[in-house]
Design a protein around this motif. Structure first.
Motif, short mmCIF file in Angstrom:
data_model
loop_
_atom_site.label_atom_id
_atom_site.label_comp_id
_atom_site.label_asym_id
_atom_site.label_seq_id
_atom_site.Cartn_x
_atom_site.Cartn_y
_atom_site.Cartn_z
N ARG A 134 93.22 51.01 -61.63
CA ARG A 134 93.26 52.48 -61.67
C ARG A 134 92.10 53.11 -60.90
O ARG A 134 92.30 54.09 -60.18
N ARG A 135 90.90 52.55 -61.05
CA ARG A 135 89.76 53.13 -60.33
C ARG A 135 89.97 53.06 -58.83
O ARG A 135 89.67 54.01 -58.10
N ALA A 136 90.50 51.94 -58.34
CA ALA A 136 90.74 51.80 -56.91
C ALA A 136 91.77 52.82 -56.43
O ALA A 136 91.60 53.46 -55.37
N MET A 137 92.84 53.02 -57.20
CA MET A 137 93.88 53.97 -56.79
C MET A 137 93.38 55.40 -56.82
O MET A 137 93.67 56.19 -55.91
N ILE A 138 92.64 55.76 -57.85
CA ILE A 138 92.12 57.13 -57.95
C ILE A 138 91.12 57.41 -56.83
O ILE A 138 91.13 58.50 -56.23
N THR A 139 90.28 56.44 -56.52
CA THR A 139 89.31 56.60 -55.43
C THR A 139 90.03 56.83 -54.10
O THR A 139 89.68 57.73 -53.33
N ALA A 140 91.07 56.02 -53.84
CA ALA A 140 91.82 56.15 -52.59
C ALA A 140 92.51 57.50 -52.49
O ALA A 140 92.47 58.17 -51.45
N ALA A 141 93.17 57.93 -53.57
CA ALA A 141 93.88 59.21 -53.55
C ALA A 141 92.91 60.38 -53.40
O ALA A 141 93.19 61.35 -52.67
N GLY A 142 91.76 60.31 -54.05
CA GLY A 142 90.76 61.37 -53.91
C GLY A 142 90.25 61.48 -52.48
O GLY A 142 90.08 62.59 -51.95
N CYS A 143 90.03 60.34 -51.84
CA CYS A 143 89.58 60.36 -50.44
C CYS A 143 90.68 60.90 -49.52
O CYS A 143 90.40 61.61 -48.54
#
Length: 414
Positions: free
Chosen positions: A292-301
């Motif tokens: 989840r952290r990886a996905m949220i970081t990618a979407a935020g960027c």
């Protein structure tokens, strides 16, 4: 374990991942060919209609392809859980390769629409079966990295489609005026050769043998996990809004900026290089920090770089925006095969993640048509930019509220 057994297991893992990767790559190749020849199809099937009226009708073929994918996920997914992963994957590859060739032979708009709907069934079946086969062979320690590799077969397919559009299409247009788009779809028959590799080199998953069960127990397993399934459908809906919303109509947006076909192909190739790198980078990151952290970081960027991607402040800014957008969009997607397979019940892994994925595709399948319709009414820049802001926030919210099972074993004996 003997050295011979170790070497055999390694080869089996490699071949399973390669089969899943190539199946998704070649499937995506055919899908993205359509996005690159929308104007050719508009001229072929609606010769007397203004382009701004004909384009949305061709874009409808993309929507219907996406909408039919859940049927393929059900048919091939149930086969995979009952009969193993290899046979359904072989049949699936042969099916979508044959339909691709038939698309190049279509003589009318409605024939083409019907064939694209059939192709959607084939496309819907490939992902779930290929992902379960590949990831059931993979070590949990590097599952995220291999997940990124597997998912970015989709980006490689897009890149290959752009390369074919850059090289084969001009040759076909020169030698077969008015029929170059047909040649492009004929190339989609090549995946049939992959079935031979699967037949000869890919072994059945041991995890499937261990968790195989009867139909009564199978139905109970599926229904017991109903709430988890609904969450995965919602997650995959938002993820597909994000990917198809930033990819499918983007060549058309570039046309409205005045880019020619060769330039569009070059930009698409660049964006897919970014996609592959992003999928691998965030897949690897998810093995260490969590899915989840990886996905949220990618979407935020992705949300941060959206103005560069959509506005075209300058050619260089737009090129950077295109590369970074797909780096982050496909970075989030690179986590998905591992994430939703880990969240799926063992005995239903052929059906459960694939069907959830494709229902999400169906729910998000309207996005190319909506972008085209709003783009012709306003501008493609306004339509795509506004929609994607909402979508990125939706991806972040849904991902943050969901569960995670990073590193769970797929084997009973582990």
């Amino acid at each position: 374990m003997t050295p011979t057994a170790t070497a055999t297991d390694t080869a089996s893992q490699r071949n399973a991942v390669l089969a899943g990767f190539l199946g998704w790559t070649l499937d995506a190749f055919d899908f993205f060919i359509l996005t690159l020849v929308i104007e050719d199809l508009a001229h072929a099937f609606f010769p007397g209609l203004p382009l701004e009226q004909a384009r949305p009708r061709i874009a409808l073929a993309i929507t219907l392809t996406l909408a039919m994918r859940p049927i393929g996920a059900v048919v091939f997914g149930l086969m995979a859980d009952r009969f193993g992963r290899r046979l359904p994957l072989m049949l699936n590859v042969l099916f979508y390769a044959a339909i691709s060739v038939l698309c190049g032979l279509a003589q009318s708009y409605w024939q083409f629409i019907a064939l694209r709907m059939l192709f959607g069934i084939g496309m819907g079946g490939e992902w779930g079966v290929g992902a379960s086969l590949a990831l059931e062979h993979a070590s949990p320690r590097i599952r995220g990295l291999l997940s990124g590799l597997l998912q970015e077969g989709y980006a490689i397919g897009n890149l290959l489609a752009a390369l074919a559009f850059r090289t084969v299409y001009p040759w076909a247009a020169a030698h077969y005026p008015g029929s170059a788009w047909r040649i492009m779809f004929f190339l989609g028959g090549l995946p049939a050769l992959l079935s031979l590799f699967i037949r000869m080199r890919v072994k059945e998953s041991e995890a499937w043998h261990e968790h195989r069960t009867d139909w009564a127990e199978y139905r109970q397993i599926v229904f017991r996990n109903g709430r988890r399934f609904l969450y995965l459908v919602l997650l995959m809906t938002m993820m597909n809004f994000m990917s198809h919303g930033t990819q499918d109509m983007y060549p058309t947006l570039l046309r409205t900026f005045g880019y020619d076909k060769a330039r569009i192909a070059d930009i698409t190739i660049l964006s897919m290089i970014g996609a592959v790198l992003g999928g691998l980078a965030f897949g690897y990151y998810s093995d260490r920090s969590g899915r989840r952290r990886a996905m949220i970081t990618a979407a935020g960027c992705g949300l941060v770089v959206l103005p560069m991607w959509i506005a075209g402040f300058s050619p260089m800014a737009m090129i950077a925006g295109v590369f970074l957008m797909q780096f982050f969009v496909q970075g989030a997607w690179g986590v998905i095969p591992a994430h939703i397979n880990e969240l799926s019940p063992h005995a239903a892994r052929g059906f459960f993640p694939g069907f959830a994925y494709q229902l999400g595709v169906m729910c998000a399948s309207s996005i190319p048509y909506i972008e085209s319709w709003l783009g012709e009414m306003f501008t493609y820049k306004q339509a795509m930019g506004g929609l994607m802001v909402a979508v990125f926030f939706g991806v972040i919210a849904v991902t943050s509220l969901g569960p995670e099972a990073r590193g769970i074993s797929f084997r009973k004996s582990s």
